[in-house]
Design a protein around this motif. Structure first.
Motif, PDB file in Angstrom:
ATOM      1  N   ARG A  73       0.720  -1.184   0.109  1.00 62.81           N
ATOM      2  CA  ARG A  73       0.181   0.031   0.024  1.00 62.81           C
ATOM      3  C   ARG A  73       0.783   1.470  -0.036  1.00 62.81           C
ATOM      4  NH1 ARG A  73      -4.560  -2.489  -1.083  1.00 62.81           N
ATOM      5  NH2 ARG A  73      -5.300  -3.678   0.399  1.00 62.81           N
ATOM      6  N   LEU A  74       0.113   2.186  -0.404  1.00 54.82           N
ATOM      7  CA  LEU A  74       0.894   3.630  -0.181  1.00 54.82           C
ATOM      8  C   LEU A  74       0.459   4.068   0.996  1.00 54.82           C
ATOM      9  CD1 LEU A  74       0.735   5.485  -3.813  1.00 54.82           C
ATOM     10  CD2 LEU A  74       2.700   4.290  -2.519  1.00 54.82           C
ATOM     11  N   ASP A  75       1.282   4.842   1.844  1.00 51.60           N
ATOM     12  CA  ASP A  75       1.258   5.618   3.085  1.00 51.60           C
ATOM     13  C   ASP A  75       2.176   6.603   3.238  1.00 51.60           C
ATOM     14  OD1 ASP A  75       0.511   6.099   5.526  1.00 51.60           O
ATOM     15  OD2 ASP A  75       1.645   4.245   6.613  1.00 51.60           O
ATOM     16  N   ALA A  76       1.544   7.815   3.168  1.00 49.63           N
ATOM     17  CA  ALA A  76       2.181   9.194   3.193  1.00 49.63           C
ATOM     18  C   ALA A  76       2.976   9.219   1.767  1.00 49.63           C
ATOM     19  CB  ALA A  76       2.956   9.290   4.557  1.00 49.63           C
ATOM     20  N   ASP A  77       2.420   8.711   0.748  1.00 55.44           N
ATOM     21  CA  ASP A  77       2.844   8.468  -0.724  1.00 55.44           C
ATOM     22  C   ASP A  77       4.245   7.907  -0.686  1.00 55.44           C
ATOM     23  OD1 ASP A  77       0.982  10.554  -1.814  1.00 55.44           O
ATOM     24  OD2 ASP A  77       1.960  12.119  -1.025  1.00 55.44           O
ATOM     25  N   LEU A  78       4.437   6.753   0.436  1.00 53.79           N
ATOM     26  CA  LEU A  78       5.668   5.892   0.250  1.00 53.79           C
ATOM     27  C   LEU A  78       4.988   4.521   0.128  1.00 53.79           C
ATOM     28  CD1 LEU A  78       7.815   7.585   2.923  1.00 53.79           C
ATOM     29  CD2 LEU A  78       8.184   7.611   0.393  1.00 53.79           C
ATOM     30  N   PRO A  79       5.668   3.838  -0.492  1.00 52.58           N
ATOM     31  CA  PRO A  79       5.176   2.155  -0.608  1.00 52.58           C
ATOM     32  C   PRO A  79       5.532   1.620   0.913  1.00 52.58           C
ATOM     33  CG  PRO A  79       7.062   2.414  -1.698  1.00 52.58           C
ATOM     34  CD  PRO A  79       6.976   3.705  -1.444  1.00 52.58           C
ATOM     35  N   ARG A  80       4.404   0.889   1.248  1.00 50.47           N
ATOM     36  CA  ARG A  80       4.635   0.167   2.529  1.00 50.47           C
ATOM     37  C   ARG A  80       4.177  -1.398   2.370  1.00 50.47           C
ATOM     38  NH1 ARG A  80       2.233   1.962   8.444  1.00 50.47           N
ATOM     39  NH2 ARG A  80       2.790   0.005   9.165  1.00 50.47           N
ATOM     40  N   ASN A  81       4.831  -2.322   2.794  1.00 49.47           N
ATOM     41  CA  ASN A  81       4.507  -3.777   2.916  1.00 49.47           C
ATOM     42  C   ASN A  81       3.634  -4.215   3.906  1.00 49.47           C
ATOM     43  OD1 ASN A  81       5.988  -4.738   0.518  1.00 49.47           O
ATOM     44  ND2 ASN A  81       7.964  -4.686   1.705  1.00 49.47           N
ATOM     45  N   VAL A  82       2.611  -4.648   3.756  1.00 46.88           N
ATOM     46  CA  VAL A  82       1.322  -5.018   4.907  1.00 46.88           C
ATOM     47  C   VAL A  82       1.286  -6.272   4.961  1.00 46.88           C
ATOM     48  CG1 VAL A  82      -1.020  -4.729   5.553  1.00 46.88           C
ATOM     49  CG2 VAL A  82       0.119  -2.783   4.257  1.00 46.88           C
ATOM     50  N   TYR A  83       1.376  -6.946   6.419  1.00 49.66           N
ATOM     51  CA  TYR A  83       1.469  -8.390   6.473  1.00 49.66           C
ATOM     52  C   TYR A  83       0.717  -8.551   8.001  1.00 49.66           C
ATOM     53  CZ  TYR A  83       2.702 -13.172   8.173  1.00 49.66           C
ATOM     54  OH  TYR A  83       2.733 -14.344   8.495  1.00 49.66           O
ATOM     55  N   CYS A  84      -0.197  -9.417   7.996  1.00 46.50           N
ATOM     56  CA  CYS A  84      -1.019  -9.910   9.280  1.00 46.50           C
ATOM     57  C   CYS A  84      -1.177 -11.182   9.129  1.00 46.50           C
ATOM     58  CB  CYS A  84      -1.988  -8.990   9.624  1.00 46.50           C
ATOM     59  SG  CYS A  84      -3.636  -9.205   8.655  1.00 46.50           S
ATOM     60  N   LEU A  85      -1.328 -12.088  10.350  1.00 47.89           N
ATOM     61  CA  LEU A  85      -1.739 -13.260  10.452  1.00 47.89           C
ATOM     62  C   LEU A  85      -2.918 -13.340  11.507  1.00 47.89           C
ATOM     63  CD1 LEU A  85      -0.850 -16.054   9.318  1.00 47.89           C
ATOM     64  CD2 LEU A  85       0.441 -16.438  11.597  1.00 47.89           C
ATOM     65  N   ILE A  86      -3.972 -13.453  11.213  1.00 47.64           N
ATOM     66  CA  ILE A  86      -5.293 -13.311  12.028  1.00 47.64           C
ATOM     67  C   ILE A  86      -6.084 -14.676  11.976  1.00 47.64           C
ATOM     68  CG2 ILE A  86      -6.451 -12.252  10.042  1.00 47.64           C
ATOM     69  CD1 ILE A  86      -7.398 -10.342  12.278  1.00 47.64           C
TER      70      ILE A  86
END
Length: 95
Positions: free
Chosen positions: A31-44
């Protein structure tokens, strides 16, 4: 809504006779967060309750990709630890 890969699936029946399926879902995205790419990960953990959702749970196996729609809730384990779980209202297999 959350999408991801099923890592584990198990079924059980509550003492009151309600069928439950618990999926461990691994989500990965970018995702983009504050115009910077960010890897998102979760185990739920995803909880499917009742006959309407559990009638199709035999199809859910580790490695399958799914889209899950529902709501988040806090659940307290037997050890007293709290964790966030996703209670599914709709689950769709991705093709």
């Amino acid at each position: 809504m959350l999408s991801g890969e099923i890592k584990r699936a198990r079924q059980f029946e509550s003492p009151s006779g309600i069928a439950h399926t618990v999926l461990t879902l691994e989500h990965r995205s970018r995702r983009l967060d504050a115009d910077l790419p960010r890897n998102v990960y979760c185990l739920i953990q995803v909880i499917l309750s009742g006959e309407r959702l559990n009638s199709a749970t035999d199809k859910f196996k580790a490695g399958m990709q799914v889209d899950v729609e529902g709501y988040l809730s806090l659940q307290q384990g037997r050890n007293g630890q709290n964790r966030l779980v996703l209670h599914a209202e709709n689950v769709e297999l991705k093709t």
